[in-house]
Design a protein around this motif. Structure first.
Motif, PDB file in Angstrom:
ATOM      1  N   LEU A  47      51.971  38.468  -5.069  1.00 25.00           N
ATOM      2  CA  LEU A  47      52.296  37.361  -5.966  1.00 25.00           C
ATOM      3  C   LEU A  47      51.090  36.918  -6.779  1.00 25.00           C
ATOM      4  CD1 LEU A  47      54.499  35.418  -6.910  1.00 25.00           C
ATOM      5  CD2 LEU A  47      53.799  33.855  -5.069  1.00 25.00           C
ATOM      6  N   ARG A  48      49.905  37.021  -6.201  1.00 22.85           N
ATOM      7  CA  ARG A  48      48.695  36.661  -6.960  1.00 22.85           C
ATOM      8  C   ARG A  48      48.552  37.572  -8.183  1.00 22.85           C
ATOM      9  NH1 ARG A  48      44.914  33.201  -4.746  1.00 22.85           N
ATOM     10  NH2 ARG A  48      43.327  34.086  -6.122  1.00 22.85           N
ATOM     11  N   VAL A  49      48.855  38.851  -8.015  1.00 20.80           N
ATOM     12  CA  VAL A  49      48.778  39.773  -9.157  1.00 20.80           C
ATOM     13  C   VAL A  49      49.825  39.392 -10.204  1.00 20.80           C
ATOM     14  CG1 VAL A  49      48.877  42.176  -9.887  1.00 20.80           C
ATOM     15  CG2 VAL A  49      47.964  41.606  -7.621  1.00 20.80           C
ATOM     16  N   ILE A  50      51.035  39.121  -9.746  1.00 25.18           N
ATOM     17  CA  ILE A  50      52.104  38.735 -10.682  1.00 25.18           C
ATOM     18  C   ILE A  50      51.703  37.501 -11.477  1.00 25.18           C
ATOM     19  CG2 ILE A  50      54.462  37.833 -10.812  1.00 25.18           C
ATOM     20  CD1 ILE A  50      55.125  39.639  -8.403  1.00 25.18           C
ATOM     21  N   ARG A  51      51.148  36.511 -10.816  1.00 25.47           N
ATOM     22  CA  ARG A  51      50.764  35.278 -11.513  1.00 25.47           C
ATOM     23  C   ARG A  51      49.668  35.535 -12.549  1.00 25.47           C
ATOM     24  NH1 ARG A  51      55.119  33.740 -10.448  1.00 25.47           N
ATOM     25  NH2 ARG A  51      55.666  32.298  -8.762  1.00 25.47           N
ATOM     26  N   LYS A  52      48.773  36.470 -12.267  1.00 25.39           N
ATOM     27  CA  LYS A  52      47.734  36.786 -13.252  1.00 25.39           C
ATOM     28  C   LYS A  52      48.320  37.522 -14.451  1.00 25.39           C
ATOM     29  CE  LYS A  52      43.730  36.564 -10.254  1.00 25.39           C
ATOM     30  NZ  LYS A  52      42.451  37.182  -9.827  1.00 25.39           N
ATOM     31  N   VAL A  53      49.262  38.418 -14.195  1.00 27.57           N
ATOM     32  CA  VAL A  53      49.948  39.090 -15.293  1.00 27.57           C
ATOM     33  C   VAL A  53      50.674  38.061 -16.148  1.00 27.57           C
ATOM     34  CG1 VAL A  53      51.836  40.667 -15.855  1.00 27.57           C
ATOM     35  CG2 VAL A  53      50.177  41.287 -14.085  1.00 27.57           C
ATOM     36  N   GLU A  54      51.402  37.162 -15.497  1.00 25.95           N
ATOM     37  CA  GLU A  54      52.138  36.125 -16.230  1.00 25.95           C
ATOM     38  C   GLU A  54      51.197  35.260 -17.050  1.00 25.95           C
ATOM     39  OE1 GLU A  54      55.916  35.310 -13.195  1.00 25.95           O
ATOM     40  OE2 GLU A  54      54.179  33.976 -13.182  1.00 25.95           O
ATOM     41  N   SER A  55      50.046  34.939 -16.490  1.00 31.25           N
ATOM     42  CA  SER A  55      49.091  34.065 -17.189  1.00 31.25           C
ATOM     43  C   SER A  55      48.600  34.696 -18.480  1.00 31.25           C
ATOM     44  CB  SER A  55      47.907  33.748 -16.267  1.00 31.25           C
ATOM     45  OG  SER A  55      46.955  32.946 -16.925  1.00 31.25           O
ATOM     46  N   ILE A  56      48.254  35.981 -18.425  1.00 25.55           N
ATOM     47  CA  ILE A  56      47.801  36.675 -19.639  1.00 25.55           C
ATOM     48  C   ILE A  56      48.917  36.721 -20.667  1.00 25.55           C
ATOM     49  CG2 ILE A  56      47.134  38.945 -20.548  1.00 25.55           C
ATOM     50  CD1 ILE A  56      45.567  39.369 -17.936  1.00 25.55           C
ATOM     51  N   VAL A  57      50.118  37.053 -20.212  1.00 28.04           N
ATOM     52  CA  VAL A  57      51.256  37.121 -21.135  1.00 28.04           C
ATOM     53  C   VAL A  57      51.507  35.755 -21.762  1.00 28.04           C
ATOM     54  CG1 VAL A  57      53.754  37.447 -21.262  1.00 28.04           C
ATOM     55  CG2 VAL A  57      52.347  39.075 -19.989  1.00 28.04           C
TER      56      VAL A  57
END
Length: 580
Positions: A47-57
């Motif tokens: 989930l930490r990776v997903i949240r970082k992807v979402e943040s950049i997007v």
């Protein structure tokens, strides 16, 4: 973050149902947990990776001027019935009923809902242009979910929808989104290519796919190393391989080819190059019954050079061929008088519509089936032996074909599609009557664009591009943690504990996403965990190094550790983070 207060659950072996590398490594690294076919719980590390992807997007979408909203996962059937997709979408669309018996869907995408918003809210040209986006759960009932997050049933997607007053405005909005996607994928730290693509079932005209380059990718990406030309295999243009048709030099001759039903076998028997043979593919288009006419069908013969393959997407775009199917053997015998293997355009039993690929149209003295078992014609020529055909580009390109822009030869890579941008035009505004009033008070159709990124799919694609025999190698920007501190004897050495805590606090204060492994694991087990998880930067703190005023730094891709003076470690790490 301290590891003792986080949840870390790694496995030595991947579960037996894990298939590709990314699936195996995410399961082993404790990032996802399967609860049903194609449905996963995102564990804390993943989930930490997903949240970082979402943040950049999210940052780049906001920077582009897009406005965030959130549309529902459950949507009423009525909207999908308006566009016809309630029937057309197929079995992947999860249809459900509420307690009152009313039909709903679990959304795979949100064109209908956003168009409904647009037709009620964007009634004046003064509100245009606008681009709405959301990051939301999607569900597609895949027949055979596989490959973990790469082809699951439930997933997270960012989808955006632009609305403009005219085609020029749509093109501008499309370019803004295209540029935003380039920035997004650059920030992810992934090797990618944007390629021209077919719109497919979503409709509209004009689109680009964004592919993460990976040897394990499902899709073939066609590109020219000497230019910017790039397209997926479905959309890649093939040019005629012969500049002009040569004159006939051979007589039409019926030649025995006993038992040779494939082009390769015929070429070998006749001692001719495979490129002189023609491959025949028979398609059928059925016309629906009307009040005046019953169901009817038209049979088409598509002709390709013997070494080429049919591009079914291109074939479907030929006028009159939309919705085709491959002919049955019974139909083939009815129209050609012979089973498959000996088919050709000369002397068919019943009239068929002939389409030649652009390369075949320029061939002469070629070999084709004679519509009789165990026989082929040699010396076949257009105009003399059969009428001129309809001519279309209907084949897949191959490595070495000339680039359509004239700047060299084409090459082919494998890629994983993770983003797609579409110029939809009025495909949805027409069916849902989404109009606005222009300056003269006249209603006009809204021009629409659609832009998607597979948020959770990014994880699988990134791993497929970045791994080794030890585990995942995350790009720093989307890693679950940027830095891991690995103290040797944290619970036994006051000096190690003091220096580790000091460095940890310093890095936290500098905004570094750092985790301190204070679990008391043996060095080998501790290193193996973080190499598997894929944290890109590791610092080892031990009594031996501290006596010499040194710490050990090792990047996840580095083959050897680097000794760094204790006083310079924080600055060294920050410099490494900035450089990536």
């Amino acid at each position: 973050m301290r590891a003792s207060r986080f949840f870390i659950s790694t496995l030595k072996e991947a579960p037996s149902d894990a298939e590709i590398v990314s699936h195996k490594l995410m399961m082993r690294a404790g990032m996802i947990k399967r609860i049903s076919s194609g449905i996963y719980t995102y564990m804390p590390m993943g989930l930490r990776v997903i949240r970082k992807v979402e943040s950049i997007v999210r940052e780049e979408m906001n920077r582009s001027g897009a406005v965030e909203l959130l549309m529902p996962v459950v949507q009423p059937a009525e909207l999908w019935q308006e566009t016809g997709r309630w029937q057309k979408y197929g079995a992947e669309l999860m249809r459900v009923k509420d307690r009152h018996g009313r039909d709903f869907i679990i959304q795979p995408t949100s064109e209908e809902v956003i168009t409904d918003i647009a037709r009620t809210e964007l009634r004046s040209y003064r509100k245009l242009p606008v681009n709405f986006y959301h990051i939301q759960t999607k569900f597609r009932d895949e027949r055979r979910p596989r490959f973990g997050l790469m082809r699951g049933r439930e997933f997270t997607m960012k989808d955006a929808y632009s609305f403009d007053r005219d085609l020029d405005g749509l093109k501008q909005s499309y370019q803004i989104m295209y540029d935003a996607y380039v920035r997004i994928f650059n920030r992810f730290g992934l090797q990618f290519r944007a390629v021209a693509a077919d719109n497919g079932a979503i409709g509209g005209t004009g689109s680009h796919e964004f592919h993460v380059i990976a040897a394990t990718g499902e899709d073939a990406i066609v590109y020219c190393p000497n230019s910017d030309y790039a397209a997926n295999m479905e959309a890649a243009e093939s040019l005629p391989l012969y500049p002009a048709r040569g004159a006939a030099t051979q007589a039409l001759t019926k030649t025995a080819t006993p038992g040779k039903a494939k082009c390769e076998a015929v070429a070998e028997l006749l001692q001719l190059p495979l490129t002189q043979t023609i491959k025949s593919i028979v398609l059928t288009v059925e016309k629906e019954a009307t009040d005046k006419e019953p169901v009817s069908k038209v049979v088409w013969l598509l002709m390709l050079r013997g070494d080429h393959e049919l591009n079914e997407i291109k074939a479907n775009k030929i006028p009159g061929l939309a919705g085709y199917r491959f002919a049955t053997e019974q139909e083939i015998v009815e129209y050609f008088g012979t089973p498959p293997g000996y088919l050709g355009p000369v002397n068919t039993k019943k009239p068929v519509t002939v389409v030649a690929d652009v390369t075949v149209a320029n061939m002469h003295d070629f070999v084709s089936g004679a519509n009789e078992v165990d026989f082929h014609y040699t010396g076949v020529n257009w105009g003399r032996d059969l009428p001129e055909p309809m001519v279309f580009d209907i084949r897949n390109v191959v490595e070495g074909d000339p680039s359509p822009d004239g700047k060299g030869a084409l090459a082919i890579l494998r890629g994983i599609e993770v983003g797609h941008v579409f110029q939809l035009g009025t495909a949805y505004s027409e069916s849902m009557k989404a109009t606005f009033l222009d300056e003269n008070g006249k209603p006009q159709m809204l021009q629409m664009g659609c832009y998607g990124i597979g948020i959770t799919r990014i994880l699988g694609a990134a791993i497929e591009q970045n791994f080794d025999d030890k585990g995942i190698i995350w790009p720093t920007s989307i890693a679950p943690f940027e830095v891991v501190l690995c103290p040797m004897g944290y619970d036994r050495s006051e000096a190690v504990k003091a220096e580790t805590d000091k460095l940890y606090d310093t890095l936290l204060a500098a905004g570094v996403d750092v985790i301190l492994d204070d679990r008391g694991e043996r060095p080998g087990a501790m290193f193996a965990d973080w190499e598997l998880i894929g944290v890109p930067h590791r610092v080892v703190i031990g009594d031996r190094g501290l006596k010499d005023g040194q710490l050990e730094y090792q990047g996840r891709r580095d083959t050897e550790a680097t000794t760094v003076p204790l006083a310079e470690v924080a600055g060294f790490i920050k410099a490494r983070l900035v450089s990536q």
